[in-house]
Write an enzyme that holds these catalytic residues in place. Structure first.
Site, PDB file in Angstrom:
ATOM      1  N   GLU A  19      -4.444  -5.599   5.151  1.00 57.95           N
ATOM      2  CA  GLU A  19      -4.304  -5.306   3.727  1.00 57.95           C
ATOM      3  C   GLU A  19      -4.705  -6.529   2.915  1.00 57.95           C
ATOM      4  OE1 GLU A  19      -0.869  -1.961   3.034  1.00 57.95           O
ATOM      5  OE2 GLU A  19      -0.282  -4.056   2.840  1.00 57.95           O
ATOM      6  N   CYS A  20      -5.620  -6.341   1.983  1.00 57.34           N
ATOM      7  CA  CYS A  20      -5.997  -7.378   1.024  1.00 57.34           C
ATOM      8  C   CYS A  20      -6.398  -8.674   1.740  1.00 57.34           C
ATOM      9  CB  CYS A  20      -4.881  -7.596   0.007  1.00 57.34           C
ATOM     10  SG  CYS A  20      -5.452  -8.368  -1.534  1.00 57.34           S
TER      11      CYS A  20
END
Length: 440
Positions: free
Chosen positions: A329-330
């Protein structure tokens, strides 16, 4: 079930000082022996970690747009049943959110209305005096669902200034629960996504003690806590924030990888999953006996050099991904890519597990709720599964595989406007800038 009472500390706008006052309140009450639980409205990883440090108990996020009523009930009731007092912190301004039906705007006021917690306003009174009462009166009357029970004045310039502001509050009948003088020494260090993380803040406990001392000397704590009201958000059985991606989850966890919502981890554990942390910055590979690896967001752009040099970690990631799922994520997504350009323009080789190159040097803010639909089956669900979350980052994609078959999901904003494909998937590896909060 008997649930502890609560208060929501909010403000008319960002930058009013509510986080420092919330932390001071939480620590001051905790050291009096009160079982305090923190909550944070909206998608914010950093403040909830400070709440946990101040109270000694986990703090969870509450989001009226991304979470269902049953999930909100499960999170709130789980915390409130173990508390003498819940002190929740708003985000941005009290009514700031998105254009959605009342109750699903993501605004802090929605949480106050759902929970029944009265609102205490933190007012930055620098630059005005009696006019502060007009701002408070507007907040008190704007939304009939909520009760504004009192105010705490912040950044007061002098005793004369305080008397003038209190005169205005007396005219509208709103209690002044305390007043803190302007004091830059109480400010916590900040970074591009907000406060510097709790785990990185030097002498954090001493800072929290100073905040508690300042709040205790300036605020009538007994009068403030007496305003709390019982939590009325009903508990919900079986509301799982996010199904665990595996039975034994290797979780990257250090200063570069720390953005995991506490309610997600708690939900995984409640479903029977085991979470095994490892540190990429310590050059640790994901444990081979885990069946899935999760790289959360954080600040890899600040540690790109050490990550690129962590060959045991990168090699271990590649070996793990040959047979087992990996999701980023990210910041985790950036590390799974081919390269990451740091703020100084230096390009660092990353894991090369996804066909994307990212740059923090080419800064552009990406912020907002996202509603995603998975393109294919994976650890987050089956093809077509709807997930609600958000993006908040400054990194840009400088090169990537844009073919439709390589995408992780398609996304829309909170108003349903399509934003196209996001992220990548290749083999057992998936990732995107999208932070998942809950199933849609």
């Amino acid at each position: 079930m008997s649930l502890g009472p609560g208060l929501l500390i909010a403000a008319p706008r960002s930058g009013s000082g509510k986080t420092t006052i919330v932390l001071g309140l939480q620590r001051a009450l905790a050291r009096r022996g009160v079982r305090v639980r923190g909550m944070k409205c909206g998608p914010d990883y950093i403040d909830s970690a400070f709440h946990a440090a101040a109270t000694g108990a986990p703090s969870f996020n509450l989001d009226s747009f991304a979470m269902t009523r049953s999930l909100l009930g499960a999170i709130v009731s789980g915390a409130a049943k173990e508390a003498d007092l819940v002190i929740a912190e708003g985000s941005m301004g009290l009514f700031d959110g998105i254009r959605q039906e009342i109750g699903r705007t993501g605004a802090s006021a929605d949480i106050a209305a759902l929970s029944g917690w009265p609102v205490v306003l933190v007012l930055d009174v620098s630059g005005h005096a009696q006019s502060a009462a007009a701002v408070a009166l507007g907040c008190a009357r704007y939304d009939p669902r909520i009760t504004v029970a009192g105010v705490v004045l912040n950044k007061v310039a002098s005793e004369r200034h305080r008397r003038l502001v209190e005169d205005g509050m007396a005219r509208i009948g709103l209690p002044v629960l305390g007043a803190l003088m302007r004091n830059t020494d109480l400010a916590l260090p900040e970074r591009h996504l907000g406060l510097v993380q709790a785990s990185e803040t030097e002498e954090l406990d001493a800072r929290l003690e100073r905040l508690a001392d300042a709040v205790e000397s300036a605020v009538d704590l007994d009068r403030l806590t007496a305003l709390a009201r019982p939590t009325r958000l009903d508990p919900a059985e079986g509301a799982i924030p996010l199904p665990p991606p595996g039975q034994r989850i290797a979780l990257a966890a250090d200063r570069a990888f720390s953005f995991v919502y506490p309610h997600v981890l708690a939900g995984w554990r409640a479903a029977g999953a085991e979470i095994v942390p490892f540190s990429p910055l310590a050059d640790e590979p994901p444990p081979a006996d885990c069946d899935v690896c999760w790289l959360p967001g954080g600040y890899p752009e600040l540690h790109a050099g050490p990550i690129a040099a962590a060959q045991r970690f990168l090699g271990g990631m590649r070996s793990f991904a040959e047979a087992k799922p990996v999701h980023g994520e990210c910041g985790g997504y950036m590390v799974l890519g081919r390269s990451l350009e740091d703020g100084n323009g230096v390009v660092h080789a990353m894991a090369d597990l996804l066909p994307v190159e990212t740059s923090y040097a080419k800064r552009k803010m990406h912020l907002g709720y996202r509603v995603a639909r998975l393109v294919a089956d994976g650890v987050l669900g089956t093809a077509g599964q709807c997930l609600v979350g958000h993006e908040f980052h400054y990194a840009s994609v400088v090169d990537s595989d844009t073919s439709p078959g390589a995408a992780f999901a398609t996304i829309a904003d909170a108003e349903g406007n399509g934003l196209g494909a996001t992220g990548h998937r290749r083999g057992h590896v998936t990732g995107s800038f999208f932070h998942v909060i809950a199933p849609g």
